[in-house]
Enzyme design. Structure first.
Site, mmCIF file in Angstrom:
data_model
loop_
_atom_site.group_PDB
_atom_site.id
_atom_site.type_symbol
_atom_site.label_atom_id
_atom_site.label_comp_id
_atom_site.label_asym_id
_atom_site.label_seq_id
_atom_site.Cartn_x
_atom_site.Cartn_y
_atom_site.Cartn_z
ATOM 1 N N HIS A 1 -20.553 9.305 6.707
ATOM 2 C CA HIS A 1 -20.259 10.732 6.664
ATOM 3 C C HIS A 1 -21.524 11.510 6.329
ATOM 4 O O HIS A 1 -22.219 11.189 5.381
ATOM 5 C CB HIS A 1 -19.176 10.983 5.613
ATOM 6 C CG HIS A 1 -18.544 12.323 5.738
ATOM 7 N ND1 HIS A 1 -19.231 13.474 5.510
ATOM 8 C CD2 HIS A 1 -17.284 12.692 6.089
ATOM 9 C CE1 HIS A 1 -18.410 14.502 5.711
ATOM 10 N NE2 HIS A 1 -17.230 14.049 6.053
ATOM 11 N N ALA B 1 -0.100 6.194 4.941
ATOM 12 C CA ALA B 1 0.631 5.348 5.877
ATOM 13 C C ALA B 1 1.724 4.555 5.160
ATOM 14 O O ALA B 1 2.874 4.538 5.594
ATOM 15 C CB ALA B 1 -0.334 4.412 6.592
ATOM 16 N N ARG C 1 -14.669 8.283 14.071
ATOM 17 C CA ARG C 1 -13.466 9.077 13.851
ATOM 18 C C ARG C 1 -13.852 10.544 13.684
ATOM 19 O O ARG C 1 -14.826 10.861 13.015
ATOM 20 C CB ARG C 1 -12.739 8.603 12.600
ATOM 21 C CG ARG C 1 -11.501 9.398 12.268
ATOM 22 C CD ARG C 1 -10.765 8.831 11.080
ATOM 23 N NE ARG C 1 -11.511 8.947 9.834
ATOM 24 C CZ ARG C 1 -11.643 10.072 9.154
ATOM 25 N NH1 ARG C 1 -11.095 11.184 9.583
ATOM 26 N NH2 ARG C 1 -12.327 10.100 8.017
ATOM 27 N N LEU D 1 -5.955 11.526 8.166
ATOM 28 C CA LEU D 1 -4.659 11.900 7.599
ATOM 29 C C LEU D 1 -3.615 11.897 8.702
ATOM 30 O O LEU D 1 -2.487 11.445 8.531
ATOM 31 C CB LEU D 1 -4.754 13.280 6.945
ATOM 32 C CG LEU D 1 -5.778 13.408 5.827
ATOM 33 C CD1 LEU D 1 -5.724 14.802 5.217
ATOM 34 C CD2 LEU D 1 -5.527 12.377 4.745
ATOM 35 N N GLY E 1 0.830 -1.196 0.000
ATOM 36 C CA GLY E 1 0.000 0.000 0.000
ATOM 37 C C GLY E 1 0.865 1.246 0.000
ATOM 38 O O GLY E 1 1.914 1.284 0.655
ATOM 39 N N ARG F 1 -19.454 13.413 13.214
ATOM 40 C CA ARG F 1 -20.086 12.859 12.028
ATOM 41 C C ARG F 1 -21.213 11.887 12.338
ATOM 42 O O ARG F 1 -22.257 11.915 11.708
ATOM 43 C CB ARG F 1 -19.028 12.160 11.174
ATOM 44 C CG ARG F 1 -18.066 13.156 10.590
ATOM 45 C CD ARG F 1 -16.921 12.491 9.889
ATOM 46 N NE ARG F 1 -16.080 13.528 9.283
ATOM 47 C CZ ARG F 1 -14.937 13.289 8.671
ATOM 48 N NH1 ARG F 1 -14.488 12.055 8.582
ATOM 49 N NH2 ARG F 1 -14.246 14.264 8.142
ATOM 50 N N GLU G 1 -5.699 3.335 8.050
ATOM 51 C CA GLU G 1 -7.107 2.941 8.130
ATOM 52 C C GLU G 1 -7.247 1.424 8.221
ATOM 53 O O GLU G 1 -8.236 0.915 8.742
ATOM 54 C CB GLU G 1 -7.880 3.472 6.907
ATOM 55 C CG GLU G 1 -9.392 3.296 7.037
ATOM 56 C CD GLU G 1 -10.191 3.820 5.851
ATOM 57 O OE1 GLU G 1 -9.608 4.520 4.994
ATOM 58 O OE2 GLU G 1 -11.396 3.523 5.772
ATOM 59 N N GLY H 1 -0.570 4.564 0.285
ATOM 60 C CA GLY H 1 -1.298 5.748 0.723
ATOM 61 C C GLY H 1 -0.461 6.507 1.736
ATOM 62 O O GLY H 1 0.760 6.316 1.808
#
Lengths: 250, 230, 664
Positions: free
Chosen positions: C266, C44, C463, C469, C40, C337, C453, C42
């Site tokens: 969301h 992270a 969250r 981020l 991955g 949220r 994530e 992203g």
């Protein structure tokens, strides 16, 4: 609405491609890629091979989607990626021709998918600031003038889709390369190694086999993020300044 | 010196060469036009012939003219090379897509190479008609002003432009030069890195004016000669 | 199985510092010999791979994308939190820690969250140094804005493209390590299995998506940073390619899936417009700084709007219900949220929805435009401006703040949000659940780590905005480079792992067989159609509100759908070629298993907390009712085809008092 599609099909990089005809029943609120989904569902239901196309975020930021639609990268709407283009931009009964990006530095992999790893290699050549994790000083240690930071951000918004290359009659990658050069070089953190950065990145860009800029401005007009050719002028200036003015050559 | 060859052969280096030679040729056009407009002085060619003689004798001018030929050559050869390389890099230039889109580019920017080729042919014919005959042959005959004997280039010009195909050829060529300039002028500045929110619009305006006025000035000459011929 | 969280001893504020002071290190000469696989790219993954490279490890990094820059972190809009207190508004590490634990409805691990809050400050410094063009004030210093669930301004942002800029920063750092030869990058490679040797994670099987061939990649340890699994709902704000496959294959090799039912819905997404819809688009939470959420007071008005006979502008001010401001006066439109989403659902369930489908509420900027217009008129010295002038000035301010979001909204809906209130509805956005990890971010499989994530650790049951981020970069830049130490320091005598060992060969064979099986079914239904049906089941029975009966039913439906899938799916082409349909099929197959575990997890948790709302467990006012006595634990699931098994890690709250979360 009925759309008459002519889609580029190509089995792999070696084989010859051709335009294939399809009829698609679309809804005007669909995005262009959702219309392509409808086509693919239809092909799968007929046990045929669906059209391969690159897509991911579908919100105009990842830079994956890449279709030349009626001769224009990302289609007729300005400032829009293919995934954000909606069918309401077309009329019932329209003929729509869909092709991949075309450039020697972007070889076709399958159907509409091309290999854009040349862009990665340009960034690897110097599109970074050499700072290791943990070496940073406080974020507010260097004030950066708001306008200057905004100029850097304008350039940094590039999504690396390659529409500039696809639009350019010469398949030049100057807009992409210059956007990164301008983004990093405009900020004080990036200014330090700007001289070698601009030389290395231009060198790599040339090695990848992109064409040369002839200032037609097509890249800027077709860029979904509106990246300006001011960046190209900046890179031209800094490149000449770096090669002729500094004692270093890359 | 490998850095220098690397620079000159880099994509930006080559474009800079195009730009700088182009700017030189743009300047040359102004000087050339100012000289040529003396043809319309209505003095039977005296001023023009003396000017032509001066230009042919002065060592500094001779030196610059060699440079001029060299720059024309460089600009043309490099331009042709760029055309083929770009065509290869893009896999067919503007016609590589099934639908050719012309919405985002100007006519002149797309056709610089074609205009350039026409201009090159024009320059060769033009040189043969005047420069070559003037330097290498006994035509035109001599004429004397205040005891100074010079070649009467004026008569040669008048003779050439009494010929309608030549007049048309010259006028058309000037239109092509205008188109070439309309992109080339501002493009040269962009390549040099001179792009500025305040000044670029001025440069573009100047470029447009220049690409209309200079070719117009040149085109008037054959037309006037043809219309006023004896 | 006992789940050891390996939280260091000591006071919460000094745990991380003490840990770093005492942990085992790997000497530079040994780092050169140790190989790390990062899956991955992203926030992270890219930040971890780059940092490992900088430290001198030999890194192999994998992405299924054509370039590391395309990971879905790129789509995060609003910002990144950090306890910098640059605004002098009372922020601190403790406050960020407290807000995050409270925002997560007291279902996260205290020590992990405190560490996150501590390193949040380093992240901003690091990103600025990398050239991330964060928004700035006129004086040239960094700007901040507010996000939901907090009362300070601690969110750093780069227009509406913060994720993009942060990811490009990490991508550039990674590119630098690739160019230096420290990281070997494998694009278009999808991890399909984890390889264990003697119980330790020693490599992966990844399919080269161009040739279709499965390849074996050995290493001393494996780091997963493969993102969330929101796409199990089919429609979500995730990218089309986001999937659970890498993490799920690790689970099938013994790792545990923790709290899978914690899904973040969301509140501000563009509503679904039709059956053909392939994904949902988020409108950044930052819009709730200035937008007011409302529905009509009267059901008749709402129905008229649904029929298209009225628009928002026809509803009198007195007939509007600004329900968030009414129900939660302290936080108003900036409630977290989960709270905002549920409130929207309640309004629509009452029949007050404002779109054709009745599933939308308004997000209105008229008041903000008025307010900004008036103050702009004052600052520009315009005396007695008329209404049009105020609106013009106000729209300019709003455009400067949210221009790209408004433009995106208009592109998708063909409605002008400056003139007409936006229509929004909740949508699946993020998954707090994920692979179970300890304080070291190491799973129960030694040598297998999980970041961002993809793991479960920091956000509890909900969250807060701008924290994803933060977590991704915290894990990648500042946590994992240290916390691999305890494992790798014991591996310095381990020679290079052999890719031809029987374990690798067996895993490769198994992977190929799985792929072959999918192709050989040659049924009649497309992969897409199965995915869509799965999504509907998940949304219906495991969405914004759940109950025991529905979850049981949903579980059975998924099991039936899975059986049908293996009988009747049609995958064209062959294994050994570039085959996007096969990739999709293999991902949907995993979603069909994960979905069942999510239902089970939601069923197991007889309480409401954060994003997990069981309608049986609600207060009289309709707020979530937690049960700390019985459910203050992490539910970590072990996969089993017949009956997945739950393991529990009890959560201790020593530094924060467990209270009913209130935003009133």
């Amino acid at each position: 609405m009925k759309i008459h599609l002519k889609v580029w099909r190509q089995r792999n990089g070696e084989s010859k491609g051709y335009l294939e005809d399809h009829q698609v029943e679309a809804d005007e609120h669909m995005s262009f890629l959702e219309m392509m989904d409808v086509l693919n569902e239809d092909l799968v239901s007929k046990k045929e091979t669906p059209v391969a196309f690159e897509h991911d975020c579908r919100e105009g930021i990842c830079g994956s989607c890449n279709m030349v639609i009626n001769g224009q990268p990302h289609g007729p709407d300005s400032g829009t990626t293919t995934c954000q283009l909606h069918m309401r931009s077309f009329k019932d009964g329209d003929t729509v021709v869909v092709e991949p990006w075309r450039a020697v530095a972007f070889p076709v992999i399958k159907d509409l998918i091309v290999d854009r790893s040349s862009f990665d290699r340009i960034i690897q050549a110097g599109g970074y600031i050499s700072v290791n994790t943990g070496q940073a000083q406080d974020g507010n240690a260097i004030p950066i003038e708001k306008g200057r930071s905004a100029f850097a951000m304008d350039a940094a918004e590039c999504i690396g889709c390659g529409a500039c290359v696809a639009a350019c009659p010469n398949a030049s990658a100057m807009l992409f390369t210059s956007a990164k050069v301008a983004h990093l070089g405009t900020m004080p953190q990036g200014e330090v190694e700007q001289s070698t950065r601009v030389q290395s990145m231009v060198k790599q860009m040339d090695l990848e086999g992109f064409g040369m800029c002839s200032n037609t401005g097509a890249c800027e007009a077709e860029c979904p993020k509106g990246i300006s050719i001011t960046n190209i002028a900046l890179m031209n200036r800094q490149y000449a300044g770096s090669v002729l003015g500094s004692e270093k050559s890359v | 010196m490998s850095w220098l060859t690397n620079f000159l052969f880099s994509s930006i280096g080559r474009k800079l060469t195009m730009s700088l030679t182009g700017i030189f040729l743009i300047l040359f056009l102004t000087v050339h036009l100012l000289g040529n407009l003396q043809l319309l002085a209505g003095d039977g060619g005296e001023k023009f012939n003396l000017y032509a003689d001066f230009m042919g004798q002065n060592p500094l001018i001779q030196f610059i003219s060699i440079g001029n030929f060299f720059f024309i050559f460089l600009h043309a050869v490099l331009g042709i090379l760029l055309y083929f390389q770009n065509k290869a890099a893009s896999g067919g230039g503007t016609s590589r897509y099934a639908v050719k889109s012309t919405k985002t580019t100007t006519y002149s920017s797309r056709n610089m190479a074609w205009f350039g080729t026409v201009i090159l042919v024009f320059i060769l014919i033009h040189l043969f008609q005047f420069w070559f005959k003037m330097k290498m042959t006994s035509i035109p005959e001599l004429v004397t002003y205040d005891g100074v004997e010079v070649k009467n280039l004026y008569t040669l010009v008048a003779a050439t432009f009494s010929n309608i195909p030549f007049v048309i050829f010259y006028v058309v060529s000037m239109i092509v030069i205008g188109l070439h300039l309309s992109h080339g002028f501002q493009s040269a500045f962009q390549t040099l890195g001179l792009n500025h929110k305040k000044y670029t619009p001025i440069i573009n305006g100047l470029g447009t004016a220049y690409s209309i006025l200079i070719p117009l000035g040149f085109a008037i000459i054959p037309i006037v000669f043809y219309l006023t011929k004896a | 199985m006992e789940l050891k969280s390996n939280i260091p001893e000591g006071k919460i504020a000094t745990k991380w510092e003490n840990y770093r002071g005492k942990m085992n290190l790997v000497a530079p000469n040994n780092k050169r010999r140790l190989e790390i696989i990062v899956v991955g790219t992203g926030l992270a993954g890219a930040s971890a791979a780059a940092t490992f490279g900088e430290l001198g490890y030999k890194v192999k990094c994998f992405t299924f994308h054509d370039s590391p820059r395309r990971a879905h972190s790129i789509a995060a809009q609003g910002g990144i939190n950090a306890a910098k207190n640059y605004q002098n508004d009372g922020d601190s590490v403790y406050r960020l820690f407290y807000d995050t634990v409270k925002g997560g409805d007291y279902r996260s691990r205290e020590a992990n969250v405190h560490r996150l809050a501590e390193v949040s400050r380093n992240i901003i410094d690091q990103c600025v140094a990398q050239g991330v063009p964060f928004a700035r004030e006129y004086g040239g210093l960094l700007a901040n804005r507010s996000f939901g669930g907090v009362q300070v301004s601690r969110t750093f942002y780069a227009r509406g493209q913060t994720g993009q800029q942060l990811l490009l920063g990490a991508y550039q750092a990674l590119s630098r390590q690739i160019s230096l030869g420290n990281v070997e990058m494998y694009n278009r490679h999808e991890m399909l299995d984890l390889v264990k040797i003697d119980g330790k994670a020693r490599g992966i099987i990844a399919r080269n998506m161009l040739t279709g061939k499965s390849e074996r990649f050995p290493a001393h340890c494996v780091v997963l940073a493969t993102g969330g699994y929101g796409n199990v709902f089919y429609l979500s704000t995730n990218a089309m390619g986001s999937n659970v496959t890498a993490a799920w294959r690790a689970v099938k090799k013994g790792a545990l899936m923790a709290n899978p039912c914690y899904t973040q819905i969301h509140p501000t997404c563009i509503p679904v417009s039709g059956e053909y819809q392939s994904k949902l688009t988020l409108m950044s939470e930052s819009l709730r700084n200035d937008g007011r959420v409302w529905v009509p007071n009267k059901v008749e008005d709402a129905e008229a709007i649904q029929r298209g006979e009225k628009t928002a502008l026809d509803i009198e001010e007195s007939d509007r219900d600004y329900y968030l401001e009414r129900r939660y006066p302290a936080f108003g439109n900036l409630v977290p949220r989960d709270v905002a989403s549920r409130a929207a659902k309640v309004a629509c369930d009452e029949g007050k929805g404002v779109s054709k489908t009745g599933l939308a509420v308004y997000l209105d900027f008229a008041a903000a435009i008025q307010r900004y217009g008036k103050s702009a008129a004052i600052s520009q010295g315009i005396k007695n401006p008329n209404d049009d002038k105020i609106i013009e000035l106000g729209e300019a301010v709003v455009k400067e703040k949210y221009g790209n979001l408004f433009q995106m909204y208009e592109k998708i809906t063909a409605e002008n949000p400056y003139k007409m209130p936006m229509k929004i509805y909740p949508a699946v956005h993020y998954t707090m659940g994920g692979v179970w990890v300890d304080y070291n971010l190491e799973t129960n499989v030694p040598g297998l780590f999980c970041l961002g994530e993809a793991n479960f650790s920091d956000h509890g049951a909900n969250r807060l905005g701008a924290s994803a981020l933060m977590q991704g970069l915290a894990d990648g830049y500042f946590v994992i480079p240290y916390t691999v130490g305890p494992f790798l320091s014991k591996e310095i005598r381990t020679p290079q792992i052999d890719a031809n060992s029987p374990e690798f060969l067996a895993a490769e064979k198994e992977t190929n067989e799985k792929l072959e099986r999918l192709i050989k079914i040659q049924g009649n239904q497309s992969v897409e159609s199965f995915h869509r049906r799965l999504g509907k089941i998940m949304w219906e029975y495991c969405g914004m509100a759940r109950d025991a009966e529905g979850l049981k039913k949903g579980r059975q439906m998924i099991r039936d759908l899975r059986a049908e899938f293996y009988n009747d799916v049609f995958v064209p082409g062959e294994v050994n070629e570039f085959n996007p349909e096969l990739e999709k099929a293999s991902r949907v197959a995993d979603f069909l298993e994960l979905g069942e575990v999510m239902m089970l997890d939601a069923l197991d948790r007889d309480e409401s907390c954060g994003g997990h709302f069981r309608s049986e467990y609600a207060s009289e006012e309709g707020e979530a009712k937690r049960n700390d006595e019985d459910y203050a634990y992490v539910a970590a699931w072990e996969w089993d085809e017949i009956e997945p098994k739950v393991h529990k890690e009890h959560l201790e709250f020593k530094d924060i008092e467990l209270k009913t979360r209130s935003y009133k």
